[in-house]
Design an enzyme around this catalytic site. Structure first.
Site, PDB file in Angstrom:
ATOM      1  N   GLU A 198       0.601  -1.375   0.249  1.00 53.13           N
ATOM      2  CA  GLU A 198      -0.253   0.009   0.185  1.00 53.13           C
ATOM      3  C   GLU A 198       0.655   1.136   0.168  1.00 53.13           C
ATOM      4  O   GLU A 198       0.428   1.846  -0.697  1.00 53.13           O
ATOM      5  CB  GLU A 198      -0.803  -0.086   1.504  1.00 53.13           C
ATOM      6  CG  GLU A 198      -1.985   1.267   1.025  1.00 53.13           C
ATOM      7  CD  GLU A 198      -2.949   1.216   2.283  1.00 53.13           C
ATOM      8  OE1 GLU A 198      -3.747  -0.294   2.794  1.00 53.13           O
ATOM      9  OE2 GLU A 198      -3.022   1.616   3.085  1.00 53.13           O
ATOM     10  N   ASP A 199       2.203   0.918   0.811  1.00 52.88           N
ATOM     11  CA  ASP A 199       2.343   2.267   0.866  1.00 52.88           C
ATOM     12  C   ASP A 199       4.369   2.569   0.615  1.00 52.88           C
ATOM     13  O   ASP A 199       4.734   3.614   0.621  1.00 52.88           O
ATOM     14  CB  ASP A 199       2.795   2.829   2.428  1.00 52.88           C
ATOM     15  CG  ASP A 199       0.923   3.043   3.473  1.00 52.88           C
ATOM     16  OD1 ASP A 199       0.661   3.598   2.438  1.00 52.88           O
ATOM     17  OD2 ASP A 199       0.609   2.709   4.271  1.00 52.88           O
TER      18      ASP A 199
END
Ligand code: ZN
Length: 185
Positions: free
Chosen positions: A62-63
């Site tokens: 996700e990051d």
């Protein structure tokens, strides 16, 4: 327990998150968060390596620039599948993502539900105890949304559930009081 595998996951995640800080939390290094999630699950008696490694890696897709191929190559398909289960789809709006988490929780694997709850506990703890430039309402809204996801997860681990409920109640009390104080002045 394969200590080497856990250390490999920690090193991998630390490298991937190395330039990131937790949002607003006084520049706390990002890696502190996944490590706390993993430790919490272990403290609650969880020993499954896929779950613990998945917890350490839960935000890398996700990051960071991590890819599914990379996770599969380094940690295997099952771990990658778990990480993907707890990865938000950034193509859709934030409110849709929040709604999706609630609706999708009952359909998630047992490990994913445990991980979601541990993640929310750690986020609530940070919101309650770290300086964060969010309004009281925003903090309360996070807690209330986390509770909806928690309720949708059903029974997963009695100790983890108890810690969630205690943290949530403590937060509601603390933030609720803050809100009352704020409206008084
Ligand atoms: Zn997280």
């Amino acid at each position: 327990m394969d200590t080497n595998l856990i250390l490999k996951a920690i090193t991998f995640a630390a490298e991937k998150h190395k330039y990131q800080r937790r949002k607003g939390f006084n520049q706390v290094p990002y890696i502190n968060h996944p490590l706390k999630v993993c430790k919490l699950l272990s403290d609650c008696g969880e020993e499954d390596e896929i779950l613990l490694v998945g917890a350490i890696l839960h935000d890398v897709i996700e990051d960071t620039d991590s890819t599914t191929d990379e996770i599969i190559k380094e940690f295997g398909e099952d771990t990658c599948k778990l990480v993907l289960e707890v990865t938000d789809d950034k193509e859709v709006s934030k409110s849709e993502r929040k709604e999706f988490q609630i609706n999708n929780a009952p359909l998630s694997s047992l490990n994913a539900r445990k991980l979601k709850i541990a993640d929310k506990i750690c986020n609530m703890r940070d919101i309650i105890s770290y300086p964060l430039d969010w309004s009281m309402e925003r903090k309360l809204n996070y807690l209330k949304w986390a509770k909806k996801v928690f309720d949708a997860c059903g029974n997963v681990n009695p100790l983890l559930e108890k810690i969630f409920t205690n943290t949530y109640n403590e937060g509601i009390e603390l933030l609720g009081e803050g809100l009352v104080e704020m409206h008084k002045t």
